[in-house]
Design a protein around this motif. Structure first.
Motif, PDB file in Angstrom:
ATOM      1  N   LEU B  84      -3.553 -13.502  -3.180  1.00  0.00           N
ATOM      2  CA  LEU B  84      -2.160 -13.551  -2.774  1.00  0.00           C
ATOM      3  C   LEU B  84      -1.875 -12.465  -1.751  1.00  0.00           C
ATOM      4  N   THR B  87      -3.389 -13.331   1.517  1.00  0.00           N
ATOM      5  CA  THR B  87      -2.575 -14.353   2.160  1.00  0.00           C
ATOM      6  C   THR B  87      -1.379 -13.716   2.844  1.00  0.00           C
ATOM      7  N   ARG B  88      -0.746 -12.805   2.104  1.00  0.00           N
ATOM      8  CA  ARG B  88       0.426 -12.169   2.651  1.00  0.00           C
ATOM      9  C   ARG B  88       0.104 -11.457   3.957  1.00  0.00           C
ATOM     10  N   PRO B 279      10.660 -22.514   1.256  1.00  0.00           N
ATOM     11  CA  PRO B 279       9.973 -21.400   1.906  1.00  0.00           C
ATOM     12  C   PRO B 279       8.603 -21.811   2.413  1.00  0.00           C
ATOM     13  N   LEU B 280       8.254 -21.305   3.574  1.00  0.00           N
ATOM     14  CA  LEU B 280       6.950 -21.612   4.154  1.00  0.00           C
ATOM     15  C   LEU B 280       5.898 -20.684   3.587  1.00  0.00           C
ATOM     16  N   THR B 281       4.658 -21.104   3.674  1.00  0.00           N
ATOM     17  CA  THR B 281       3.577 -20.172   3.359  1.00  0.00           C
ATOM     18  C   THR B 281       3.574 -19.115   4.457  1.00  0.00           C
ATOM     19  N   ALA B 282       2.956 -17.992   4.129  1.00  0.00           N
ATOM     20  CA  ALA B 282       2.916 -16.903   5.100  1.00  0.00           C
ATOM     21  C   ALA B 282       2.311 -17.382   6.412  1.00  0.00           C
ATOM     22  N   ALA B 283       1.245 -18.172   6.288  1.00  0.00           N
ATOM     23  CA  ALA B 283       0.561 -18.654   7.482  1.00  0.00           C
ATOM     24  C   ALA B 283       1.485 -19.538   8.313  1.00  0.00           C
ATOM     25  N   ARG B 285       4.751 -19.680   8.237  1.00  0.00           N
ATOM     26  CA  ARG B 285       5.859 -18.895   8.767  1.00  0.00           C
ATOM     27  C   ARG B 285       5.432 -18.207  10.065  1.00  0.00           C
TER      28      ARG B 285
END
Lengths: 299, 299
Positions: B84, B87-88, B279-283, B285
DNA sequence: CACAGACATAACGGCACCTCATAAGATAGA
DNA sequence: TCTATCTTATGAGGTGCCGTTATGTCTGTG
């Protein structure tokens, strides 16, 4: 891993329910509490785990990834607990016993048989070895229970006397000796003797007893296995020093006869030993009481 | 699974330290707290997990079994958290984009290239499909971002206009028509027309526009792929209805020429779409702002 | 437009957990 | 054998956290 694990339990429930309110009911807590927990988890992980909409919540991509890990982890803990519960109910488990071959075959066998029939799901493992060895295995935790004579350090092990062994001298019924005569130590020592090898504790015990009375034992033949000893004595090779309890059959059948002696070698006790103060596994605990109860009933 | 998971964290630490006091220090809590926690865990599981002696604690057989499960479970949670965190920081992740082949090759390619070079650890996946299809994939969560013209339900998706497409009619430079003449709709419709197949949204759009003006389009040739359309027009098969932006190269090189028209078909916007409120995934976004920033800078 | 359902937020209160202090054993060394 | 110093266990007490109730906000829906 500083995250409070309780939050994961809530997370998993919410992920599976797809609905905070429903998850709260499953968890028997209020919707508010669940809402706050999810919020806290998201804040601690600095990641949005759910997307909220008016019909409930859905995992985000990241949340979905995390969920897979959480689900597996919880599953593991659950099966761990389940196994523990099975163990407690003796529906599975592992029992390791240390005992010499002689003790196993002459004493333990019926108990093992009965125990195994009563608790078939418990795997029984016998580690074969003499007193000293199995006591060592007990100390190091390799066996749950050890059967031994004369425990070395009385303090650290709990010993329960299972049965006494008596050292006697026997010969073939047709051996040229006087079975009516009451022999002294010296007379016995002068016979061609058949004894176990020196590692056996019963041999050492015998030797020690003679030495205390000023006599050295000088056996004609030394053997490693008890059965061979009986066989050689039976065909008349000489007088064998044996444990009476272990040649009971041969004495009863008349194949061997006991020599009368003026002296009596003090009996030795074979003890069931466990580590003092160390809790037994459920299986071991059960086995120990099993043996104790059986013996107690017989007395 | 009613056991408080925090207890397992303590359990694991104690099992690894073999010593309650040391575990307490690792956990930054008092020895007393650890002692109580272990006691509570043992009581809840109804199983002795540790044997206590004066030099610390040791796992019992059952405890050892449980430890394996707990260790694995904690490991899983830890790796989950680690992933996680990666990913962030865009050090891993997954980005799924829905777009037509045309949009991909004519518009997206440079962004994909730049984004991939900037964040090489993020796997990019392109799901190929026309507007309608990729918007469906977006709604069902199969793609993070969709590129489409004329979003169907404006409320549920956020759309960011990336570029406009203009429908024009082109022919080979040596095609027997007057490139000086300003054609009307009727005149255009009378040409032998080369159009995309009816599934393509630009074709539908074109047809709709002509229909609104009382004209049915009856193409000579229908094609599935844009490149074939260009090729056929170039060798003089007829007049092709195309998107100006996608034949820019051919127009510049003079291979194809645009017909002047008395009418102007309203441009259509190709939008970058994301689900509203989800909400989008970090990628994702990051990719979206990437594209927005690049376009913003160019304006 | 009102209503229902779902999540968020605020404020409060109780109890679980942690801390401090002390006891009780065991071990090692003199 | 006595003491010093480990260990874990236990008792008592305060407080911070967590869960509760109550209310707010938003979104579809009749």
């Amino acid at each position: 891993m500083s995250v409070k694990l309780e939050l994961y339990k809530v997370f998993k429930e919410v992920a599976e329910a797809g609905n905070i309110t429903a998850a709260a009911q499953s968890l028997y807590i209020s919707q508010s509490a669940v809402s706050q927990s999810i919020k806290q988890l998201e804040s601690e992980l600095q990641t949005r785990l759910f997307s909220r909409n008016s019909r409930g919540v859905t995992l985000t991509g990241e949340g979905e990834m995390l969920y897979e890990y959480v689900r597996s982890a919880m599953g593991l803990l659950e099966t761990g607990e389940a196994k523990l519960s099975q163990t407690r109910q003796l529906q599975m488990g592992h029992l390791i016993i240390g005992a010499s071959d002689t003790v196993t075959s002459q004493f333990l066998l019926p108990y093992l048989d009965k125990f195994h029939r009563r608790y078939p799901a418990i795997r029984i493992q016998i580690v074969s070895g003499r007193s000293h060895k199995v006591l060592g295995l007990l100390q190091s935790g390799k066996v749950d229970v050890a059967f031994a004579s004369t425990p070395s350090e009385p303090g650290s092990v709990d010993a329960f006397s299972c049965f006494a062994t008596h050292s006697v001298f026997v010969a073939a019924a047709d051996y040229p000796c006087d079975f009516k005569h009451v022999y002294t130590l010296e007379e016995i020592a002068r016979f061609p003797l058949i004894l176990l090898e020196r590692k056996a504790s019963s041999r050492l015990y015998l030797e020690k007893y003679f030495l205390q009375n000023g006599l050295r034992l000088d056996p004609e033949i030394e053997l490693g296995a008890r059965s061979l000893l009986v066989d050689l004595a039976a065909i008349g090779f000489g007088v064998a020093g044996v444990t009476e309890e272990f040649v009971r059959r041969e004495l009863d059948s008349g194949k061997l006869r006991k020599l009368k002696t003026a002296f009596t070698i003090p009996p030795r006790s074979v003890d069931m030993c466990t580590l003092h103060g160390v809790p037994l596994t459920a299986a071991a605990r059960q086995f120990v009481s099993f043996v104790k109860d059986s013996l107690g009933a017989n007395v």
